[in-house]
Design an enzyme around this catalytic site. Structure first.
Site, PDB file in Angstrom:
ATOM      1  N   ASP A  42       1.019  -1.148  -0.037  1.00 46.93           N
ATOM      2  CA  ASP A  42       0.032   0.205   0.127  1.00 46.93           C
ATOM      3  C   ASP A  42       0.736   1.449   0.149  1.00 46.93           C
ATOM      4  O   ASP A  42       1.826   1.346   0.542  1.00 46.93           O
ATOM      5  CB  ASP A  42      -0.926  -0.022   0.906  1.00 46.93           C
ATOM      6  CG  ASP A  42      -1.798   1.423   1.292  1.00 46.93           C
ATOM      7  OD1 ASP A  42      -2.387   1.461   0.014  1.00 46.93           O
ATOM      8  OD2 ASP A  42      -2.998   1.538   2.124  1.00 46.93           O
ATOM      9  N   THR A  85     -11.076  -6.854  -3.940  1.00 41.81           N
ATOM     10  CA  THR A  85     -12.534  -6.456  -4.145  1.00 41.81           C
ATOM     11  C   THR A  85     -13.342  -5.062  -4.451  1.00 41.81           C
ATOM     12  O   THR A  85     -14.349  -5.570  -4.520  1.00 41.81           O
ATOM     13  CB  THR A  85     -13.224  -7.398  -3.340  1.00 41.81           C
ATOM     14  OG1 THR A  85     -13.153  -7.909  -2.083  1.00 41.81           O
ATOM     15  CG2 THR A  85     -13.015  -9.051  -3.960  1.00 41.81           C
ATOM     16  N   TRP A 121       2.721   7.818  -2.948  1.00 44.22           N
ATOM     17  CA  TRP A 121       4.221   7.778  -3.718  1.00 44.22           C
ATOM     18  C   TRP A 121       4.279   8.723  -4.029  1.00 44.22           C
ATOM     19  O   TRP A 121       4.789  10.185  -4.455  1.00 44.22           O
ATOM     20  CB  TRP A 121       4.825   6.691  -3.457  1.00 44.22           C
ATOM     21  CG  TRP A 121       6.362   7.113  -4.062  1.00 44.22           C
ATOM     22  CD1 TRP A 121       7.125   6.238  -3.920  1.00 44.22           C
ATOM     23  CD2 TRP A 121       6.964   6.946  -5.257  1.00 44.22           C
ATOM     24  NE1 TRP A 121       8.568   6.590  -3.730  1.00 44.22           N
ATOM     25  CE2 TRP A 121       8.285   6.799  -5.254  1.00 44.22           C
ATOM     26  CE3 TRP A 121       6.353   7.164  -6.558  1.00 44.22           C
ATOM     27  CZ2 TRP A 121       8.644   7.238  -6.648  1.00 44.22           C
ATOM     28  CZ3 TRP A 121       6.703   6.709  -7.391  1.00 44.22           C
ATOM     29  CH2 TRP A 121       8.199   6.595  -7.657  1.00 44.22           C
ATOM     30  N   ARG A 124      -0.969   8.811 -10.420  1.00 44.76           N
ATOM     31  CA  ARG A 124      -0.844   7.533  -9.244  1.00 44.76           C
ATOM     32  C   ARG A 124      -0.114   6.062  -9.637  1.00 44.76           C
ATOM     33  O   ARG A 124       0.477   5.481  -9.299  1.00 44.76           O
ATOM     34  CB  ARG A 124      -2.521   7.283  -8.698  1.00 44.76           C
ATOM     35  CG  ARG A 124      -2.647   8.065  -8.023  1.00 44.76           C
ATOM     36  CD  ARG A 124      -4.635   7.454  -7.691  1.00 44.76           C
ATOM     37  NE  ARG A 124      -4.577   6.635  -7.208  1.00 44.76           N
ATOM     38  CZ  ARG A 124      -4.262   5.957  -5.883  1.00 44.76           C
ATOM     39  NH1 ARG A 124      -4.134   7.352  -5.031  1.00 44.76           N
ATOM     40  NH2 ARG A 124      -4.637   5.260  -5.569  1.00 44.76           N
ATOM     41  N   ASN A 149     -11.649  -2.351  -4.247  1.00 45.15           N
ATOM     42  CA  ASN A 149     -10.556  -1.984  -5.887  1.00 45.15           C
ATOM     43  C   ASN A 149     -11.103  -1.302  -6.567  1.00 45.15           C
ATOM     44  O   ASN A 149     -10.459  -0.186  -7.202  1.00 45.15           O
ATOM     45  CB  ASN A 149      -9.079  -2.474  -5.239  1.00 45.15           C
ATOM     46  CG  ASN A 149      -8.103  -1.685  -4.263  1.00 45.15           C
ATOM     47  OD1 ASN A 149      -7.357  -3.086  -4.356  1.00 45.15           O
ATOM     48  ND2 ASN A 149      -8.487  -1.228  -3.158  1.00 45.15           N
ATOM     49  N   SER A 188      -7.938  -3.930   6.032  1.00 46.91           N
ATOM     50  CA  SER A 188      -8.329  -3.165   4.561  1.00 46.91           C
ATOM     51  C   SER A 188      -9.077  -5.274   3.991  1.00 46.91           C
ATOM     52  O   SER A 188      -8.811  -5.470   2.851  1.00 46.91           O
ATOM     53  CB  SER A 188      -8.020  -3.366   3.633  1.00 46.91           C
ATOM     54  OG  SER A 188      -7.154  -2.475   4.102  1.00 46.91           O
ATOM     55  N   GLY A 208       0.018   5.104  -4.805  1.00 48.98           N
ATOM     56  CA  GLY A 208      -0.848   6.299  -5.230  1.00 48.98           C
ATOM     57  C   GLY A 208       0.071   7.868  -4.215  1.00 48.98           C
ATOM     58  O   GLY A 208       0.255   8.613  -4.748  1.00 48.98           O
TER      59      GLY A 208
HETATM   60  C1  IPE Z   1      -5.731  -2.618   0.526  1.00 54.02           C
HETATM   61  O1  IPE Z   1      -5.307  -1.038   0.160  1.00 54.02           O
HETATM   62  C2  IPE Z   1      -5.609  -3.493  -0.833  1.00 54.02           C
HETATM   63  C3  IPE Z   1      -4.129  -3.848  -1.556  1.00 54.02           C
HETATM   64  C4  IPE Z   1      -3.190  -3.038  -1.177  1.00 54.02           C
HETATM   65  C5  IPE Z   1      -4.075  -4.541  -2.167  1.00 54.02           C
HETATM   66  P1  IPE Z   1      -6.211  -0.083   0.008  1.00 54.02           P
HETATM   67  O2  IPE Z   1      -5.823   1.546  -0.334  1.00 54.02           O
HETATM   68  O3  IPE Z   1      -7.607  -0.678  -1.127  1.00 54.02           O
HETATM   69  O4  IPE Z   1      -6.398  -0.136   1.759  1.00 54.02           O
HETATM   70  P2  IPE Z   1      -7.660   1.029   1.767  1.00 54.02           P
HETATM   71  O5  IPE Z   1      -8.896   1.815   1.389  1.00 54.02           O
HETATM   72  O6  IPE Z   1      -6.600   1.701   2.687  1.00 54.02           O
HETATM   73  O7  IPE Z   1      -8.481   0.228   3.807  1.00 54.02           O
HETATM   74  C1  IPE Z   2      -1.724   0.435  -3.269  1.00 48.34           C
HETATM   75  O1  IPE Z   2      -1.568   1.310  -3.256  1.00 48.34           O
HETATM   76  C2  IPE Z   2      -2.081  -0.324  -5.070  1.00 48.34           C
HETATM   77  C3  IPE Z   2      -3.071  -0.776  -4.862  1.00 48.34           C
HETATM   78  C4  IPE Z   2      -4.799  -0.798  -3.682  1.00 48.34           C
HETATM   79  C5  IPE Z   2      -3.460  -1.475  -5.600  1.00 48.34           C
HETATM   80  P1  IPE Z   2      -2.606   2.242  -3.318  1.00 48.34           P
HETATM   81  O2  IPE Z   2      -2.919   3.060  -5.082  1.00 48.34           O
HETATM   82  O3  IPE Z   2      -3.642   2.245  -2.240  1.00 48.34           O
HETATM   83  O4  IPE Z   2      -1.979   3.390  -2.897  1.00 48.34           O
HETATM   84  P2  IPE Z   2      -2.508   4.825  -1.954  1.00 48.34           P
HETATM   85  O5  IPE Z   2      -3.372   3.913  -0.692  1.00 48.34           O
HETATM   86  O6  IPE Z   2      -3.721   5.628  -2.697  1.00 48.34           O
HETATM   87  O7  IPE Z   2      -1.534   5.391  -1.605  1.00 48.34           O
HETATM   88 MG    MG Z   3      -3.669   2.278  -0.032  1.00 46.98          MG
END
Ligand code: IPE
Ligand code: IPE
Ligand code: MG
Length: 253
Positions: free
Chosen positions: A30, A76, A35, A43, A78, A206, A33
């Protein structure tokens, strides 16, 4: 990496006890985005950078001798993201495997995927199927990708399958034990994770491995996944090795 970093890594490796290695490490990848936003990039640039972290951590886990690494790649939930981001994420397995499948085969790694895979786009399914096929006879570390994975969904699927068995008369309700239930999960033949790592500063699960994490040791860091490196991984393992796992019992009187 600079020489200081290399020195720190080799110092950390020396401190790791081979006997107390976690057998199964689960990682919530995680922070991609955030970063990217910090760098002023879109993103998707964060997701791509996250792939480099992935390569580094897989190599390290394999060298240490960890048996199973489970990586949360797409939940699920995402699907709620904008379609351009979902589409990009769905193409990543193909992009990743284009260069990485061969090295993984050479490292004797077994690739697995768990989640509602049927619902994935054809391009994603094809890349995964190919990787599973190409590594199915390997005998080394299991690299388990959670894709379109949700812990609640996994539990419901197990319940449905068990209910069907009961309905057919093949199983009695009193035979439904924790062991039996575990075998109906995607991770049926794997040990529960010993260690869960979540970067990015979020202190939550999550919807990841809800059943399996019952007694897992949790390790969180504010570092975002694209900045996460071998040093963080080694520190998480060292931290794990210092913990006293009691599973509800008592170790010393
Ligand atoms: C958890 O990260 C899912 C994955 C890393 C694939 P999210 O970014 O989806 O989680 P939340 O929304 O912050 O809980
Ligand atoms: C994790 O990074 C990747 C996935 C959930 C697929 P994020 O995309 O959730 O990154 P943040 O949480 O928005 O920084
Ligand atoms: Mg995230």
């Amino acid at each position: 990496m600079n020489r200081d970093g290399q020195k720190r890594e080799s110092e950390l490796i020396k401190l790791i006890s081979a006997e107390k290695l976690p057998r199964h490490v689960a990682i919530i990848m995680d922070g991609n985005g955030r970063w990217a936003r910090k760098q002023g990039l879109p993103r998707i640039a964060g997701h791509r950078e996250g792939m480099n972290t992935l390569k580094e951590i897989i190599t390290c886990a394999n060298e240490l001798g960890i048996n199973v690494v489970t990586l949360y790649a797409f939940s699920t939930e995402n699907w709620k993201r904008p379609s351009w981001e979902v589409e990009f994420l769905m193409r990543l397995p193909e992009e990743y495997l284009k260069t990485e499948l061969q090295p993984l085969i050479e490292k004797n790694i077994v690739i697995r995927a768990m989640g509602d895979l049927e619902q994935l786009p054809a391009v994603t399914k094809r890349a995964i199927k190919n990787a599973l096929q190409a590594t199915k006879d390997n005998t080394g570390m299991i690299l388990n990708f959670a894709l379109n994975y949700g812990g609640r969904n996994e539990i419901l699927n197990a319940v449905k399958k068990i209910a069907e068995r009961v309905q057919e008369g093949a199983l009695k309700p009193e035979e439904i034990s924790e062991d039996l239930f575990t075998r109906y999960l995607y991770t049926g033949d794997l040990p529960d994770p010993d260690l869960l790592i979540r970067p990015s500063g979020e202190l939550r699960i999550s919807n990841f491995l809800l059943w399996q994490l019952a007694y897992t040791e949790l390790w969180f860091t504010r570092t975002l996944w694209p900045d996460f490196n071998k040093e963080h991984f080694l520190k998480a393992i060292l931290d794990y090795q210092e913990r006293e796992r009691r599973f509800g019992g008592i170790n010393k009187i």
